[in-house]
Design an enzyme around this catalytic site. Structure first.
Site, PDB file in Angstrom:
ATOM      1  N   GLU A  22     -12.255  -3.833 -11.825  1.00 26.08           N
ATOM      2  CA  GLU A  22     -13.233  -4.586 -11.042  1.00 26.08           C
ATOM      3  C   GLU A  22     -14.015  -5.568 -11.898  1.00 26.08           C
ATOM      4  O   GLU A  22     -14.307  -6.689 -11.459  1.00 26.08           O
ATOM      5  CB  GLU A  22     -14.197  -3.624 -10.329  1.00 26.08           C
ATOM      6  CG  GLU A  22     -13.543  -2.673  -9.349  1.00 26.08           C
ATOM      7  CD  GLU A  22     -13.031  -3.365  -8.084  1.00 26.08           C
ATOM      8  OE1 GLU A  22     -13.296  -4.563  -7.905  1.00 26.08           O
ATOM      9  OE2 GLU A  22     -12.368  -2.690  -7.277  1.00 26.08           O
ATOM     10  N   ASP A  77      -1.060  -2.987  -5.047  1.00 27.12           N
ATOM     11  CA  ASP A  77      -0.960  -4.341  -4.498  1.00 27.12           C
ATOM     12  C   ASP A  77      -1.045  -5.482  -5.512  1.00 27.12           C
ATOM     13  O   ASP A  77      -0.132  -6.313  -5.630  1.00 27.12           O
ATOM     14  CB  ASP A  77      -2.015  -4.540  -3.404  1.00 27.12           C
ATOM     15  CG  ASP A  77      -3.408  -4.055  -3.818  1.00 27.12           C
ATOM     16  OD1 ASP A  77      -3.577  -3.601  -4.964  1.00 27.12           O
ATOM     17  OD2 ASP A  77      -4.333  -4.130  -2.982  1.00 27.12           O
ATOM     18  N   GLU A  85      -8.602   0.588   7.578  1.00 28.56           N
ATOM     19  CA  GLU A  85      -8.055   0.816   6.243  1.00 28.56           C
ATOM     20  C   GLU A  85      -6.640   1.388   6.318  1.00 28.56           C
ATOM     21  O   GLU A  85      -5.766   0.974   5.564  1.00 28.56           O
ATOM     22  CB  GLU A  85      -8.973   1.753   5.451  1.00 28.56           C
ATOM     23  CG  GLU A  85     -10.338   1.153   5.110  1.00 28.56           C
ATOM     24  CD  GLU A  85     -10.273   0.103   4.012  1.00 28.56           C
ATOM     25  OE1 GLU A  85      -9.583  -0.927   4.198  1.00 28.56           O
ATOM     26  OE2 GLU A  85     -10.904   0.312   2.983  1.00 28.56           O
ATOM     27  N   GLU A 134      -7.797  -9.916   3.213  1.00 27.65           N
ATOM     28  CA  GLU A 134      -6.368 -10.089   2.947  1.00 27.65           C
ATOM     29  C   GLU A 134      -5.597 -10.783   4.073  1.00 27.65           C
ATOM     30  O   GLU A 134      -4.731 -11.623   3.812  1.00 27.65           O
ATOM     31  CB  GLU A 134      -5.726  -8.739   2.612  1.00 27.65           C
ATOM     32  CG  GLU A 134      -6.008  -8.242   1.204  1.00 27.65           C
ATOM     33  CD  GLU A 134      -7.413  -7.692   1.022  1.00 27.65           C
ATOM     34  OE1 GLU A 134      -7.836  -7.522  -0.137  1.00 27.65           O
ATOM     35  OE2 GLU A 134      -8.085  -7.414   2.046  1.00 27.65           O
TER      36      GLU A 134
END
Length: 565
Positions: free
Chosen positions: A117, A258, A351, A372
């Site tokens: 992050e 991902d 989710e 996304e």
């Protein structure tokens, strides 16, 4: 089933969103301007409430109108929103925030921070803002873009992460203490994305600063994952970075995996790296063979390829956008339309979504305003101009404003079934969701530059072209100008490549009057580097492999089992 689902979707949206109708009129240029203004208003409602109620904390808590630190006490929302300010046209606030960050952000703090992050949000955000500083009208120090205060901040933050990469496998730990390095008791288990999502930021740092260490460790981490793939070409979800043994063996394109695939493609584009693209294409063959069912992607056992979870995760919605980058538009659009039906069903993406059951998964019903699906719409609209992609953008604006907007910002949707809210506004809402929405409705934004405008910048290593387009977004939607990576190195091969680019750009009308005055004669007839020519060859790759068409339910009855937990 699709027809029934469509009717359910339209019914839900008609009930939930005022004015929604399945037969909207086409979106006009005037509508595009209207939606841009609405997105900009959404940005300022969230941003101003962060400044008033949450700064200097990382994130806004919109239900209680206060703030909280989440990823390390960096004033994270301010860093994440910085390049969005410029994209929506607010240069004065961009200037102010740059000064605030220089005066207030310190990475010498006793904080345990996520390596992943911190890289994508802090390092990526600072690098993007650094490379956009000229466009923003900041006063540049001599040597820019090879030097500058934001670049030094990005380098400082990235150096704090380097101890995490000091493992026998080269794959990093997931957490590092910014003052003391890796805690001796730190778990060696890291998710795949947490290992393979550094090459964009770290290679950019190495190319700008001249320090090869950042790019070296990022490439070594990629290699560690590549060498750990299964015999059928898949990677799992979590791995022990000390032993290279897979702890979680579910393979898919969603959470925990991902951005590893994303960075192979975008890293290949940014660095013109054939090996990275070859790695992705090999993975893609396995993904298509083992995880794709009727244009959905499920989770499978990485060694056997048998279905373990017939689940769509909202994080997987980046995939159609990634497919567009490799030219696989047909498959991308079909998968996008599948995901869009889920959005229509709930007014957002839960989710987890159980594909055969057509509904949410217990305890995974939330939608934290993720970007996304909007990201994929933006990429695909640039490639196809299909109006249905604008319709997704319109629906996203309507849904988020209707369901999520509160007095102090926009709140995470805790449950898409009843639209209960949670007291959090993640920084990616301003960094990604708003940015991709705005760019979807702003076809003339500088980010979409096709090379017809550019700047020539003098560096200690000669002239270099910047701002000509082709921006590569990191996984937090921070755009990196790929041309900048050729500005700070005296390698003859790269220098010649840049010279060829400049030669090509001389056939295009340059952007600045200053540039025109500095040249004599007809720019189209001038070769600034007449002493050398370079031949290029184009290569073609074989088409991707696909599974034979077969109904989803029949495949599952043989290979799958319904995900219950």
């Amino acid at each position: 089933m699709v027809g029934v689902l469509y009717l359910v979707c339209v019914g839900v949206l008609t009930a939930v969103l005022p004015g929604y109708n399945a037969r909207h009129s086409p979106i006009t240029q005037q509508d595009m301007a209207k939606y841009r203004d609405r997105v900009k208003a959404m940005f300022y409602h969230a941003y101003n409430n962060y400044l008033e109620n949450a700064f200097p904390y990382d994130e806004l808590r919109p239900l209680t109108c206060d703030g909280q630190d989440t990823w390390g006490s960096f004033s994270l929302t301010l860093i994440d929103a910085l390049d969005t300010l410029l994209i929506i046209g607010n240069t004065s606030e961009f200037h102010r925030v740059v000064n605030v960050l220089q005066d207030n952000v310190d990475f010498d703090i006793d904080v345990n921070a996520s390596v992943f992050e911190t890289n994508i949000r802090v390092v990526g955000g600072l690098l993007s803002a650094h490379l956009l500083s000229k466009r923003a009208g900041l006063e540049l120090e001599p040597g820019w873009p090879c030097s500058g205060p934001l670049l030094r901040m990005a380098e400082d933050a990235a150096r704090k992460l380097l101890p995490a990469f000091d493992t026998e496998t080269g794959m990093p730990f997931g957490t590092v203490n910014l003052l003391r390095g890796v805690n001796p008791t730190e778990t060696p288990v890291t998710c795949t994305a947490g290992i393979g999502t550094y090459i964009i930021e770290f290679a950019t740092l190495s190319r700008l600063t001249g320090d090869p260490e950042f790019e070296r460790v990022a490439r070594r981490a990629l290699k560690g994952l590549w060498e750990s793939r299964s015999e059928i070409g898949l990677v799992g979800n979590h791995i022990d970075v000390m032993t290279s043994k897979w702890v979680a063996q579910d393979a898919g394109i969603g959470a925990g995996v991902d951005s590893y695939f994303e960075y192979l493609v975008k890293g290949a584009i940014l660095l013109q790296d054939e090996e990275m693209m070859s790695m992705f294409l090999d993975y893609n063959k396995a993904i298509q063979n083992y995880t794709k069912y009727d244009d959905w992607y499920v989770w499978v056992q990485m060694y056997k390829g048998t279905v373990s979870m017939p689940i769509f995760q909202s994080l997987e919605a980046f995939w159609p956008g990634l497919q567009s980058l490799i030219g696989d538009i047909g498959n991308a659009m079909r998968t996008f339309l599948n995901y869009y039906t889920v959005w229509k069903q709930f007014g957002g993406l839960p989710e987890f979504y159980n594909i055969p059951q057509g509904f949410t998964v217990d305890k995974r019903e939330g939608y934290p305003l993720r970007p996304e699906l909007i990201e994929s719409a933006m990429y695909l609209y640039r490639a196809t101009k299909d109006p249905i992609l604008l319709e997704l953008g319109r629906d996203a604006i309507e849904s988020i404003e209707k369901i999520s907007k509160v007095d102090c910002g926009f709140a995470t949707i805790k449950d898409v079934r009843d639209h209960k809210l949670d007291n959090r506004m993640e920084s990616f809402f301003l960094a990604e969701t708003i940015k991709y929405l705005y760019l979807l409705f702003d076809p003339d934004n500088f980010i979409h530059n096709d090379g017809s405008e550019f700047d020539l910048v003098v560096t200690p290593y000669g002239e270099c072209v910047l701002g000509a387009g082709g921006y590569v977004f990191n996984t937090e939607a921070h755009p990196i100008d790929p041309a900048a990576l050729h500005c700070c190195k005296q390698d003859n091969t790269e220098k010649w490549e840049v010279e060829d680019l400049v030669r090509e750009f001389f056939s295009v009308k340059p952007k600045t009057e200053k540039f025109r005055k500095e040249k004599t004669g007809d720019p189209k007839k001038v070769d600034p580097f007449p002493s050398r020519t370079q031949n290029r060859t184009n290569s073609r790759r074989s088409s991707l492999l696909h599974c034979p068409s077969q109904p989803f339910s029949s495949k599952l009855s043989i290979l799958g089992q319904v995900f219950l937990e």
